[in-house]
Design a protein around this motif. Structure first.
Motif, PDB file in Angstrom:
ATOM      1  N   ILE A 219      77.784  26.326  51.215  1.00 60.35           N
ATOM      2  CA  ILE A 219      78.380  26.991  50.282  1.00 60.35           C
ATOM      3  C   ILE A 219      80.440  27.402  50.979  1.00 60.35           C
ATOM      4  O   ILE A 219      79.834  27.820  51.549  1.00 60.35           O
ATOM      5  N   TYR A 220      80.709  26.550  50.361  1.00 60.60           N
ATOM      6  CA  TYR A 220      82.219  27.472  51.053  1.00 60.60           C
ATOM      7  C   TYR A 220      82.393  27.076  51.900  1.00 60.60           C
ATOM      8  O   TYR A 220      82.990  27.790  52.682  1.00 60.60           O
ATOM      9  N   GLY A 221      81.847  25.892  52.770  1.00 57.24           N
ATOM     10  CA  GLY A 221      81.941  25.512  54.412  1.00 57.24           C
ATOM     11  C   GLY A 221      80.709  26.063  54.747  1.00 57.24           C
ATOM     12  O   GLY A 221      80.693  25.640  55.661  1.00 57.24           O
ATOM     13  N   CYS A 222      79.745  26.664  54.440  1.00 53.55           N
ATOM     14  CA  CYS A 222      78.493  27.221  55.273  1.00 53.55           C
ATOM     15  C   CYS A 222      77.398  26.569  54.997  1.00 53.55           C
ATOM     16  O   CYS A 222      76.967  26.292  53.585  1.00 53.55           O
ATOM     17  N   LYS A 223      76.504  26.380  55.596  1.00 56.88           N
ATOM     18  CA  LYS A 223      75.176  25.769  56.021  1.00 56.88           C
ATOM     19  C   LYS A 223      74.135  26.573  55.543  1.00 56.88           C
ATOM     20  O   LYS A 223      73.610  27.444  55.844  1.00 56.88           O
ATOM     21  N   VAL A 224      73.494  26.445  53.905  1.00 61.83           N
ATOM     22  CA  VAL A 224      72.798  28.029  53.560  1.00 61.83           C
ATOM     23  C   VAL A 224      71.100  27.177  53.412  1.00 61.83           C
ATOM     24  O   VAL A 224      71.446  25.630  52.792  1.00 61.83           O
ATOM     25  N   ARG A 225      70.559  27.576  54.029  1.00 59.37           N
ATOM     26  CA  ARG A 225      68.998  26.784  53.209  1.00 59.37           C
ATOM     27  C   ARG A 225      68.775  26.799  51.932  1.00 59.37           C
ATOM     28  O   ARG A 225      69.090  28.196  51.458  1.00 59.37           O
ATOM     29  N   LYS A 226      68.556  25.996  51.400  1.00 56.11           N
ATOM     30  CA  LYS A 226      68.315  25.951  49.351  1.00 56.11           C
ATOM     31  C   LYS A 226      66.895  26.771  49.692  1.00 56.11           C
ATOM     32  O   LYS A 226      67.245  27.131  48.303  1.00 56.11           O
ATOM     33  N   ILE A 227      66.194  27.433  50.214  1.00 54.45           N
ATOM     34  CA  ILE A 227      64.226  28.028  49.954  1.00 54.45           C
ATOM     35  C   ILE A 227      65.476  29.454  49.530  1.00 54.45           C
ATOM     36  O   ILE A 227      64.574  30.822  48.978  1.00 54.45           O
ATOM     37  N   LEU A 228      66.240  29.824  50.004  1.00 60.09           N
ATOM     38  CA  LEU A 228      67.032  31.146  50.008  1.00 60.09           C
ATOM     39  C   LEU A 228      67.959  31.266  49.028  1.00 60.09           C
ATOM     40  O   LEU A 228      68.198  32.661  48.723  1.00 60.09           O
ATOM     41  N   LEU A 229      68.157  30.480  48.340  1.00 59.59           N
ATOM     42  CA  LEU A 229      69.110  30.750  46.898  1.00 59.59           C
ATOM     43  C   LEU A 229      67.846  31.228  45.556  1.00 59.59           C
ATOM     44  O   LEU A 229      69.111  32.526  44.753  1.00 59.59           O
ATOM     45  N   PRO A 230      67.481  30.666  45.171  1.00 60.89           N
ATOM     46  CA  PRO A 230      66.839  31.994  43.957  1.00 60.89           C
ATOM     47  C   PRO A 230      66.783  33.204  44.426  1.00 60.89           C
ATOM     48  O   PRO A 230      66.592  33.982  43.815  1.00 60.89           O
ATOM     49  N   PHE A 231      65.864  33.909  45.912  1.00 58.80           N
ATOM     50  CA  PHE A 231      66.026  34.926  46.246  1.00 58.80           C
ATOM     51  C   PHE A 231      67.266  35.977  46.137  1.00 58.80           C
ATOM     52  O   PHE A 231      67.463  37.318  46.261  1.00 58.80           O
ATOM     53  N   ALA A 232      68.860  34.289  46.928  1.00 56.49           N
ATOM     54  CA  ALA A 232      69.568  35.601  46.458  1.00 56.49           C
ATOM     55  C   ALA A 232      70.321  35.682  45.009  1.00 56.49           C
ATOM     56  O   ALA A 232      70.526  36.886  44.527  1.00 56.49           O
TER      57      ALA A 232
END
Length: 76
Positions: free
Chosen positions: A30-43
């Motif tokens: 996401i915009y050049g940053c690697k983010v764990r997919k499991i955190l997306l629903p909570f975000a």
């Protein structure tokens, strides 16, 4: 005492987002940053509660929990 229940499509969407985050790669770019997919629903949950304070938190969390049950109880 009046009890109200709300049923909406957003709970289904949160469940689908959770199922998608449990499949495939563990990280998303996401915009050049690697983010764990499991955190997306909570975000999304936090963002939607800040954007619409009267949104049904129980419905959204139950959609996430239903997706976890479907995934880990052998129904998927």
């Amino acid at each position: 005492m009046i009890m109200t229940y709300s049923v909406g499509y957003s709970a289904v969407l949160f469940g689908l987002i959770m199922l998608i985050s449990l499949t495939g790669d563990k990280y998303i770019d996401i915009y050049g940053c690697k983010v764990r997919k499991i955190l997306l629903p909570f975000a999304y949950l936090i963002f939607s509660q800040m954007l619409v304070p009267n949104a049904d938190l129980f419905g959204h969390v139950s959609g996430i929990m239903a997706a976890l049950i479907v995934r880990y109880c052998g129904l998927y």
